[in-house]
Design a protein around this motif. Structure first.
Motif, PDB file in Angstrom:
ATOM      1  N   THR A  45       0.805  -1.225   0.000  1.00 43.91           N
ATOM      2  CA  THR A  45       0.000   0.000   0.000  1.00 43.91           C
ATOM      3  C   THR A  45       0.840   1.278   0.000  1.00 43.91           C
ATOM      4  OG1 THR A  45      -0.144   0.027   2.426  1.00 43.91           O
ATOM      5  CG2 THR A  45      -1.839  -1.204   1.244  1.00 43.91           C
ATOM      6  N   GLY A  47       2.458   2.470  -2.444  1.00 50.96           N
ATOM      7  CA  GLY A  47       2.260   3.161  -3.709  1.00 50.96           C
ATOM      8  C   GLY A  47       3.532   3.245  -4.524  1.00 50.96           C
ATOM      9  N   ARG A 118      -6.370  -3.598 -10.957  1.00 44.32           N
ATOM     10  CA  ARG A 118      -6.648  -3.091  -9.612  1.00 44.32           C
ATOM     11  C   ARG A 118      -7.682  -3.958  -8.904  1.00 44.32           C
ATOM     12  NH1 ARG A 118      -6.175   1.612 -12.806  1.00 44.32           N
ATOM     13  NH2 ARG A 118      -4.362   2.890 -12.218  1.00 44.32           N
ATOM     14  N   GLN A 188       1.433  10.996   2.860  1.00 39.62           N
ATOM     15  CA  GLN A 188       1.703   9.612   3.254  1.00 39.62           C
ATOM     16  C   GLN A 188       2.555   9.557   4.518  1.00 39.62           C
ATOM     17  OE1 GLN A 188       3.129   8.414  -0.889  1.00 39.62           O
ATOM     18  NE2 GLN A 188       2.253   6.481  -0.195  1.00 39.62           N
ATOM     19  N   ASP A 321      -7.162   5.523 -10.965  1.00 39.67           N
ATOM     20  CA  ASP A 321      -6.058   6.058 -10.153  1.00 39.67           C
ATOM     21  C   ASP A 321      -6.517   7.165  -9.210  1.00 39.67           C
ATOM     22  OD1 ASP A 321      -6.629   7.982 -12.001  1.00 39.67           O
ATOM     23  OD2 ASP A 321      -4.590   8.182 -12.778  1.00 39.67           O
ATOM     24  N   LYS A 322      -7.813   7.187  -8.909  1.00 40.15           N
ATOM     25  CA  LYS A 322      -8.398   8.159  -7.960  1.00 40.15           C
ATOM     26  C   LYS A 322      -8.203   9.598  -8.434  1.00 40.15           C
ATOM     27  CE  LYS A 322      -9.033   4.486  -5.512  1.00 40.15           C
ATOM     28  NZ  LYS A 322      -8.544   3.572  -6.563  1.00 40.15           N
ATOM     29  N   SER A 332     -12.232  10.356  -0.235  1.00 33.12           N
ATOM     30  CA  SER A 332     -12.561   8.941  -0.354  1.00 33.12           C
ATOM     31  C   SER A 332     -13.981   8.720  -0.848  1.00 33.12           C
ATOM     32  CB  SER A 332     -12.361   8.245   0.999  1.00 33.12           C
ATOM     33  OG  SER A 332     -10.988   8.054   1.268  1.00 33.12           O
ATOM     34  N   GLU A 385      -8.540  12.756   1.743  1.00 32.95           N
ATOM     35  CA  GLU A 385      -7.666  11.723   1.210  1.00 32.95           C
ATOM     36  C   GLU A 385      -8.509  10.604   0.621  1.00 32.95           C
ATOM     37  OE1 GLU A 385      -4.422  11.887   1.000  1.00 32.95           O
ATOM     38  OE2 GLU A 385      -4.156  13.713   2.182  1.00 32.95           O
ATOM     39  N   GLY A 387      -8.889   6.483  -0.760  1.00 33.82           N
ATOM     40  CA  GLY A 387      -8.312   5.185  -0.425  1.00 33.82           C
ATOM     41  C   GLY A 387      -9.258   4.178   0.181  1.00 33.82           C
ATOM     42  N   ASP A 390     -10.246   1.006  -2.258  1.00 30.04           N
ATOM     43  CA  ASP A 390      -9.218   0.183  -2.896  1.00 30.04           C
ATOM     44  C   ASP A 390      -8.198  -0.212  -1.842  1.00 30.04           C
ATOM     45  OD1 ASP A 390      -7.821  -1.120  -4.858  1.00 30.04           O
ATOM     46  OD2 ASP A 390      -7.615   0.614  -6.172  1.00 30.04           O
ATOM     47  N   SER A 392      -5.380   0.007   0.361  1.00 27.63           N
ATOM     48  CA  SER A 392      -4.700   1.232   0.784  1.00 27.63           C
ATOM     49  C   SER A 392      -4.353   1.130   2.263  1.00 27.63           C
ATOM     50  CB  SER A 392      -5.614   2.445   0.563  1.00 27.63           C
ATOM     51  OG  SER A 392      -6.708   2.399   1.458  1.00 27.63           O
ATOM     52  N   TYR A 394      -5.429   3.021   4.510  1.00 24.60           N
ATOM     53  CA  TYR A 394      -6.644   3.287   5.285  1.00 24.60           C
ATOM     54  C   TYR A 394      -7.439   2.009   5.524  1.00 24.60           C
ATOM     55  CZ  TYR A 394      -5.521   8.140   4.376  1.00 24.60           C
ATOM     56  OH  TYR A 394      -4.864   9.347   4.335  1.00 24.60           O
TER      57      TYR A 394
END
Length: 429
Positions: A45, A47, A118, A188, A321-322, A332, A385, A387, A390, A392, A394
């Motif tokens: 996670t 990234g 993903r 992060q 990719d958000k 989110s 934020e 996440g 997916d 992540s 979080y």
């Protein structure tokens, strides 16, 4: 990091008798390799996109490392749990349900084959959590795994700062701290620092670590958090600790003292350093830029105003990719709405509601306090934020909360007791 904090159990050894608050009998114990699985999930996670590093790392190489970590985590968890023994978990069940809109919307390939990739990543992540749920017993074991992993990441960040201060605090990020050895962004780093600070404070209040061991984690983490200038992580830490410590106030004298001193120090700091705190919080931005959340509000408005078919409203456009229009969504709830639709938003809301409800129903204990902190932190961070829809950090924080709220595992019966259960009452006389 301090011997007491690094141990896999409370002071004096693991609580196999279940005498400690929130600890259940764990006759077989938790294999050490489970900690490796948890670390591999956290590595996945981290990234692959972020700041420029001292030695340029190809994104494909970083993705290979992170995806390889996830594959290794799933394989190792499967080896450790060959009999596929799992524990009932509403959290992981809801995550499994979240796969349904993700796969259906991603199958249209509107966002390319990366959406299916993903989905596979999310499926492996959820599958690993199912396999690990066997060892979720309400103990503090996974909390220590969590702290160790993210403290190791912060050590890597600090090493990059020492080796190349200019790379670690670049101008294109406004002089905020980034990862110089691994491409990590300020949010992060701030998130990892805030989470382990909060958990370590609670361990200290619960007398599961020494003051020296806690200081070794908290002090450098606070310094790194301040250097990232991450407002979301800072607010999440403060807001998350308030209900968590509040849940211990009635049962812990240490929590009452800490709460009183914290309120006093915060009041004094707010009066004496008000101008400095305001300058740190604004990060040199104008009031207008601050009010629209550094441009986030413009992206959110555009996303909500974009035309959508009924299918896209219900199921989303597929895992991406958000981002929207080439800009990060940084929310989110809107990211889930964009990629997994209203069904995804409903499932994510159910995850937080279920975890929060279970936490409120549990009796006061250290595991409950840690779970409340994690749930509160994730809820606060979800506003700025992405996440929650997916694989992540979080979701890993919420998985840790779910492990803390799990009912203690029942101790197996001895052979004699098992035989007595099989003998009818009339035959025992």
């Amino acid at each position: 990091m301090g011997r007491d904090l690094m141990r896999s159990g409370p002071p004096g050894g693991p609580d196999t008798a279940g005498s400690q608050a929130g600890a259940g009998p764990r006759p077989a114990g938790t294999p050490k390799a489970v900690g490796i699985v948890w670390a591999l999930l956290a590595l996945n996670t981290l990234g692959s996109a972020g700041a420029k590093t001292i030695i340029p790392l190809p994104r494909s190489l970083i993705q290979l490392a992170t995806m390889g970590a996830l594959g290794a985590a799933f394989a190792l968890a499967l080896v450790l749990n060959l009999r596929l023994r799992i524990r009932a978990s509403a959290f992981v069940f809801l995550l499994t349900l979240l796969l349904v809109p993700s796969v259906i919307s991603s199958a249209n390939l509107e966002v390319g084959y990366g959406a299916l990739f993903r989905c596979t990543r999310l499926a492996l992540f959820v599958g690993s959590l199912w396999l690990l749920s066997r060892w979720w017993d309400g103990s503090m074991t996974f909390v220590r795994y969590h702290i160790r992993m993210y403290f190791a990441v912060l050590v890597l960040v600090a090493a990059g700062l020492v080796v190349s201060p200019g790379t670690a605090m670049p101008e294109y990020y406004g002089g905020r701290l980034v990862g110089a050895l691994w491409p990590l962004t300020p949010p992060q780093i701030g998130q990892y620092a805030a989470v382990i600070i909060g958990l370590t404070v609670l361990l200290l209040l619960g007398r599961r670590t020494t003051g020296a061991g806690a200081a070794l984690v908290i002090v450098p983490s606070l310094v790194l958090l301040a250097m990232t200038h991450t407002r979301t992580a800072t607010l999440g830490l403060i807001v998350g600790l308030v209900p968590a410590i509040g849940s211990l106030v009635l049962t812990s004298a240490a929590a009452r003292r800490f709460f009183a001193w914290t309120v006093l120090c915060a009041t004094v700091a707010a009066v004496v350093f008000s101008s400095a705190l305001q300058a740190w919080f604004l990060r040199g931005q104008s009031q207008e830029n601050f009010s629209n959340l550094t441009g986030r509000a413009k992206v959110w408005d555009a996303l909500l105003a974009a035309p959508r078919t009924p299918g896209e409203k219900a199921l989303g456009t597929g895992l991406g990719d958000k981002s929207f229009g080439g800009l990060p969504i940084d929310n989110s709830w809107l990211a889930v709405y964009h990629e997994q639709g209203l069904i995804g938003v409903t499932i994510v809301a159910a995850i937080l509601i279920v975890l929060g409800g279970v936490a409120l129903l549990r009796p006061p204990s250290l595991p409950r306090a840690c779970a409340i902190f994690l749930i509160s932190y994730v809820a606060i961070s979800s506003y700025t934020e992405a996440g929650l829809g997916d694989a992540s950090p979080y979701l890993l924080h919420l998985a840790l909360a779910a492990s803390l709220l799990a009912a203690p595992a029942a101790a197996p019966l001895s052979t004699a007791a098992a035989l007595r259960r099989r003998i009818p009452l009339w035959a025992r006389r």
